[in-house]
Design an enzyme around this catalytic site. Structure first.
Site, PDB file in Angstrom:
ATOM      1  NE  ARG A 113      29.429  27.039  12.271  1.00 21.77           N
ATOM      2  CZ  ARG A 113      30.170  26.623  11.259  1.00 21.77           C
ATOM      3  NH1 ARG A 113      30.008  25.386  10.765  1.00 21.77           N
ATOM      4  NH2 ARG A 113      31.075  27.406  10.713  1.00 21.77           N
ATOM      5  CE1 TYR A 114      32.656  23.580  14.133  1.00 17.38           C
ATOM      6  CE2 TYR A 114      31.289  23.241  16.066  1.00 17.38           C
ATOM      7  CZ  TYR A 114      32.231  23.976  15.385  1.00 17.38           C
ATOM      8  OH  TYR A 114      32.732  25.118  15.951  1.00 17.38           O
ATOM      9  NE  ARG A 117      32.613  18.415  16.926  1.00 14.97           N
ATOM     10  CZ  ARG A 117      33.194  18.796  15.796  1.00 14.97           C
ATOM     11  NH1 ARG A 117      32.931  18.163  14.654  1.00 14.97           N
ATOM     12  NH2 ARG A 117      34.023  19.827  15.785  1.00 14.97           N
ATOM     13  CB  CYS A 126      22.592  28.094  34.949  1.00 11.49           C
ATOM     14  SG  CYS A 126      22.829  27.944  33.179  1.00 11.49           S
ATOM     15  CB  CYS A 130      28.550  32.685  34.018  1.00  6.72           C
ATOM     16  SG  CYS A 130      28.594  30.985  34.586  1.00  6.72           S
ATOM     17  CB  CYS A 133      26.272  33.385  30.176  1.00  5.90           C
ATOM     18  SG  CYS A 133      25.587  32.014  29.239  1.00  5.90           S
ATOM     19  NE  ARG A 135      24.605  27.831  23.767  1.00  7.72           N
ATOM     20  CZ  ARG A 135      25.308  26.770  24.117  1.00  7.72           C
ATOM     21  NH1 ARG A 135      25.201  26.252  25.315  1.00  7.72           N
ATOM     22  NH2 ARG A 135      26.115  26.195  23.252  1.00  7.72           N
ATOM     23  CG  ASP A 294      31.581  33.806  22.339  1.00  6.92           C
ATOM     24  OD1 ASP A 294      32.625  33.746  21.656  1.00  6.92           O
ATOM     25  OD2 ASP A 294      30.893  32.797  22.636  1.00  6.92           O
ATOM     26  CG  ASP A 331      32.357  29.688  18.859  1.00  7.48           C
ATOM     27  OD1 ASP A 331      32.134  29.647  17.621  1.00  7.48           O
ATOM     28  OD2 ASP A 331      31.897  28.854  19.656  1.00  7.48           O
ATOM     29  CE  LYS A 338      33.684  24.882  20.686  1.00  3.20           C
ATOM     30  NZ  LYS A 338      32.333  24.512  20.201  1.00  3.20           N
TER      31      LYS A 338
HETATM   32  C1  LIG Z   1      31.580  23.671  20.723  1.00  5.14           C
HETATM   33  C2  LIG Z   1      30.542  23.075  19.935  1.00  5.14           C
HETATM   34  C3  LIG Z   1      30.535  21.706  19.641  1.00  5.14           C
HETATM   35  C4  LIG Z   1      31.601  20.768  20.144  1.00  5.14           C
HETATM   36  O1  LIG Z   1      32.849  21.120  19.650  1.00  5.14           O
HETATM   37  P1  LIG Z   1      34.141  20.240  19.957  1.00  5.14           P
HETATM   38  O2  LIG Z   1      35.261  21.068  19.397  1.00  5.14           O
HETATM   39  O3  LIG Z   1      33.947  18.939  19.266  1.00  5.14           O
HETATM   40  O4  LIG Z   1      34.226  20.076  21.442  1.00  5.14           O
HETATM   41  C5  LIG Z   1      29.526  21.219  18.849  1.00  5.14           C
HETATM   42  N1  LIG Z   1      28.566  22.025  18.357  1.00  5.14           N
HETATM   43  C6  LIG Z   1      28.564  23.347  18.601  1.00  5.14           C
HETATM   44  C7  LIG Z   1      27.487  24.189  18.020  1.00  5.14           C
HETATM   45  C8  LIG Z   1      29.547  23.925  19.399  1.00  5.14           C
HETATM   46  O5  LIG Z   1      29.519  25.239  19.664  1.00  5.14           O
HETATM   47  S1  SF4 Z   2      28.175  29.978  31.112  1.00  2.40           S
HETATM   48 FE1  SF4 Z   2      25.955  30.366  30.797  1.00  2.40          FE
HETATM   49  S2  SF4 Z   2      25.066  28.380  30.361  1.00  2.40           S
HETATM   50 FE2  SF4 Z   2      27.098  28.028  31.278  1.00  2.40          FE
HETATM   51  S3  SF4 Z   2      26.686  27.771  33.482  1.00  2.40           S
HETATM   52 FE3  SF4 Z   2      27.195  29.895  33.134  1.00  2.40          FE
HETATM   53  S4  SF4 Z   2      25.204  30.907  32.816  1.00  2.40           S
HETATM   54 FE4  SF4 Z   2      24.874  28.740  32.569  1.00  2.40          FE
END
Ligand SMILES: *Cc1c(COP(=O)(O)O)cnc(C)c1O
Ligand code: SF4
Length: 423
Positions: A113-114, A117, A126, A130, A133, A135, A294, A331, A338
């Site tokens: 995304r960025y 990184r 997991c 959660c 979550c 995801r 989210d 987000d 973010k």
């Molecule tokens: C959160 C996230 C990161 C890391 O973000 P930082 O602000 O550097 O901690 C990198 N890629 C994605 C897709 C993210 O959601």
């Molecule tokens: S937030 Fe989602 S990915 Fe993270 S530990 Fe909980 S269930 Fe697993």
């Protein structure tokens, strides 16, 4: 502190087993039937929970379950771990992939995304699912291990993209993988010249602290600079076991950060959050982010207003240790990434003075220098390094002769990246 031996089902478990992560993972509670042996659940509730479990994954470690105060219907641990009938409700704003991660995935398992990184999803499992979550579209799947072919392709992708300086292993929970499998991935990433730092995100210190072993930490230590981020949401999660795990990580020179999700009825209170950050820094964990919840499917009952997050920061910033204050993040829906939000401290300004208010409400000012122009030579050694020589985002307007960003400036790069082309 709750004692697991008070739970009928676990009362005969030897301490060695209880403290062994393999036992904890093997004995995860994954069905409602199983759960009714431990918690009081009415018949009608049971039917509803079974419906939820058919829709979303359910799993909780015996350890995390033992932290629930069974006399408290509003227990914060219970709300995070035990399915609720509310999950069957989809609010109109709910989305399957609310932060549009899938559209930033050039190869399976990578979310880029960025520019500099990316995250690498090494598993979709997991130890505890959660209930809120983000995801959950992925982690509800049962066969969620990235194949070794996917990992190979992801590593090839990182190798090819010289711009990547930071790789974050995530999931699911990467610590579901065995030490050898993890080391195989981490060592191959470390072997890539342009990767400067490696990070891992795991909830194990919270939900299965037994997973943090000397052997694991020694392995991580070989791949420094290596960072660990975990996910405590409530002070009740900070137990002697969690303290032991966290201290073991930091004792190996691994900086440990924490991200919290703002959750209605769990931690949507400035005083609970203040207690949480104080407890975190006592065990040497740096509060990193608080996330606005989210818009994931079936999680609307967990969401608070954005104002609640701002109020929490208002009650932390300067009211407590500076480094105990996390950044509050939204987000953004649809892939905005973010976005930090905070109270306003800047009240007004003219060309010589800025007027500010402090945390107490006292209004003060700062007088700026008469000569404000910076003395950038325009081409120092740092500026000539290719990775600092690219102007992105608003710096493209601020530092070049562009007046506005056009769609190609904003989205062109994203499109190219999504197609796996160079950036
Ligand atoms: C959160 C996230 C990161 C890391 O973000 P930082 O602000 O550097 O901690 C990198 N890629 C994605 C897709 C993210 O959601
Ligand atoms: S937030 Fe989602 S990915 Fe993270 S530990 Fe909980 S269930 Fe697993």
């Amino acid at each position: 502190m709750p004692d697991y031996r008070e739970i009928e089902k676990f009362k005969n478990v030897p301490e060695d087993d209880w403290n062994n992560y393999r036992w904890q993972l093997r004995n995860r509670i994954t069905t409602v039937d199983h759960l009714t042996e431990i918690l009081k659940i009415s018949k009608s509730e049971k039917e509803n929970l079974e419906k939820v479990c058919r829709k979303f994954g359910f799993s909780v470690t015996p350890y995390y379950l033992s932290l629930i105060d069974r006399n408290n219907p509003d227990d914060p641990i219970k709300k995070q771990a035990i399915p609720a009938v509310n999950e069957l409700y989809n609010a109109p704003e709910d989305l399957i992939d609310s932060i549009a991660e899938d559209s930033f995935s050039p190869v399976p398992g990578v979310i880029h995304r960025y520019p500099d990184r990316l995250i690498l999803i090494v598993t979709e499992q997991c130890s505890m699912y959660c209930r809120f979550c983000t995801r959950r579209r992925l982690v509800s799947q049962l066969d969620g291990m990235a194949s070794s072919k996917d990992i190979d392709r992801a590593i090839e992708y990182i190798k090819k993209k010289k711009i990547i300086r930071d790789v974050l292993l995530t999931g699911g929970d990467p610590l579901i993988l065995g030490d050898d499998k993890l080391e195989n991935i981490i060592s191959r990433i470390r072997a890539i010249d342009h990767v400067e730092i490696i990070r891992i995100g795991s909830r194990m210190p919270v939900v299965c602290p037994q997973r943090i072993t000397e052997k694991l930490c020694k392995m991580f230590q070989k791949y420094h600079p290596f960072y660990f981020n975990t996910h405590f949401n409530h002070p009740d999660e900070i137990t002697p076991e969690a303290k032991r795990a966290s201290e073991m990580i930091t004792d190996h020179g691994i900086p440990l950060g924490n991200q919290t999700v703002l959750l209605k009825g769990i931690n949507d209170c400035p005083y609970i959050m203040k207690k949480l950050v104080h407890e975190l820094i006592k065990i040497r964990i740096k509060p990193y982010y608080i996330y606005q919840c989210d818009l994931a499917m079936g999680t609307s009952h967990f969401r608070t207003s954005v104002a609640k997050g701002i109020e929490i920061i208002e009650n932390l910033r300067q009211h407590t240790t500076g480094f105990a204050v996390p950044t509050f993040i939204i987000d953004a829906t649809g892939g905005g990434g973010k976005i930090p939000v905070m109270p306003n401290y800047l009240i007004s300004m003219n060309d010589r003075k800025v007027v500010l208010r402090n945390y107490e409400g006292f209004i003060s000012s700062y007088t700026e220098p008469e000569d404000k122009l910076s003395r950038c030579p325009g081409s120092c050694a740092v500026c000539k390094e290719p990775k600092f020589n690219v102007r992105r985002g608003l710096s493209k307007i601020l530092e070049t002769n562009k007046f506005a960003l056009d769609a190609d400036d904003i989205f062109g790069e994203r499109e190219r990246r999504a197609r796996g082309e160079g950036v």
